[in-house]
Design a protein around this motif. Structure first.
Motif, PDB file in Angstrom:
ATOM      1  N   ASP A  81      -2.668  -0.543 -65.578  1.00 45.80           N
ATOM      2  CA  ASP A  81      -3.825   0.089 -66.216  1.00 45.80           C
ATOM      3  C   ASP A  81      -3.440   1.267 -67.098  1.00 45.80           C
ATOM      4  O   ASP A  81      -4.252   1.762 -67.867  1.00 45.80           O
ATOM      5  CB  ASP A  81      -4.821   0.574 -65.159  1.00 45.80           C
ATOM      6  CG  ASP A  81      -5.501  -0.567 -64.427  1.00 45.80           C
ATOM      7  OD1 ASP A  81      -5.497  -1.711 -64.933  1.00 45.80           O
ATOM      8  OD2 ASP A  81      -6.047  -0.315 -63.331  1.00 45.80           O
ATOM      9  N   ALA A 158      -0.460   1.178 -70.617  1.00 47.89           N
ATOM     10  CA  ALA A 158      -1.275   0.043 -70.173  1.00 47.89           C
ATOM     11  C   ALA A 158      -0.708  -1.270 -70.704  1.00 47.89           C
ATOM     12  O   ALA A 158      -0.243  -1.350 -71.842  1.00 47.89           O
ATOM     13  CB  ALA A 158      -2.716   0.194 -70.644  1.00 47.89           C
ATOM     14  N   LYS A 162      -4.927  -4.843 -70.556  1.00 49.80           N
ATOM     15  CA  LYS A 162      -5.678  -3.795 -69.850  1.00 49.80           C
ATOM     16  C   LYS A 162      -6.065  -2.624 -70.756  1.00 49.80           C
ATOM     17  O   LYS A 162      -6.866  -1.783 -70.369  1.00 49.80           O
ATOM     18  CB  LYS A 162      -4.868  -3.248 -68.664  1.00 49.80           C
ATOM     19  CG  LYS A 162      -4.596  -4.257 -67.588  1.00 49.80           C
ATOM     20  CD  LYS A 162      -5.862  -4.583 -66.849  1.00 49.80           C
ATOM     21  CE  LYS A 162      -5.577  -5.451 -65.647  1.00 49.80           C
ATOM     22  NZ  LYS A 162      -6.759  -5.596 -64.814  1.00 49.80           N
ATOM     23  N   VAL A 166      -9.488  -1.111 -69.710  1.00 54.74           N
ATOM     24  CA  VAL A 166      -9.348  -0.059 -68.708  1.00 54.74           C
ATOM     25  C   VAL A 166      -8.963   1.290 -69.311  1.00 54.74           C
ATOM     26  O   VAL A 166      -9.662   2.288 -69.131  1.00 54.74           O
ATOM     27  CB  VAL A 166      -8.317  -0.470 -67.626  1.00 54.74           C
ATOM     28  CG1 VAL A 166      -8.178   0.590 -66.565  1.00 54.74           C
ATOM     29  CG2 VAL A 166      -8.695  -1.803 -66.986  1.00 54.74           C
TER      30      VAL A 166
END
Length: 180
Positions: A81, A158, A162, A166
């Protein structure tokens, strides 16, 4: 004719899949609601909101971005993430925001596609940058007027799938909500 239609449909799906990744480094996505903030957890710097599932933690090591030192990391706890790294100045003599960004991009990570822009963040003059180092990075600089300090927030690490889902929403929430 049936086989040609299927081939066109498959080609359309493949092309749609390839074209669906947004390559605009300045893209904006929906900002999540705040579930907490960084008050008191990142030292004597500004405060920003943190989305649900993200935690403010001390850094696992001491490192610098230009003249600034890391104060905390904001993370989901999952490496894929990525993280928001929060840096703070240790002196009153800090270069202008654009220079803080330039100095904060680590040349050892072979950055490419560096783009920096000036912008207002809150009531402060700041700067924002995007660059790639094997993954997408984005950062902003904020001047904390009440303490006369400068913050650098870097969104990094990330996995590609993602980033938009995120890390970028968490970064945009931080940029939108930061204040003294």
């Amino acid at each position: 004719m049936g086989r040609g239609v299927v081939a066109l449909a498959v080609a359309g799906l493949v092309l749609a899949g390839c074209g669906s990744a947004n390559t605009d480094p300045w893209r904006e996505v929906a900002v999540p609601g705040a579930a907490g903030d960084t008050a008191g957890q990142c030292g004597p710097v500004g405060v920003m909101d943190v989305p649900a599932g993200w935690k403010v933690e001390p850094p696992n090591r001491t490192y610098k971005a230009g003249a600034l030192y890391i104060k905390c990391v904001i993370t989901t706890g999952k490496s894929e993430d990525g993280t928001l790294e929060v840096y703070d100045s240790h002196s009153d003599t800090v270069p202008p925001p654009r220079q803080v960004i330039q100095d904060g991009i680590d040349p050892g990570n072979d950055p490419t596609n560096i783009d920096i822009r000036d912008l207002a963040i809150g009531t402060s003059h700041g700067a924002e940058a995007t660059w790639t180092t094997g993954y997408q990075n984005r950062a902003f600089v904020y001047r904390v007027e009440s303490t006369d300090r400068t913050m650098l927030i870097i969104a990094t690490g990330a996995k590609a799938e993602k980033y938009d889902e995120v890390l970028l929403p968490a970064y945009l929430l931080a940029r939108k909500s930061i204040h003294d």
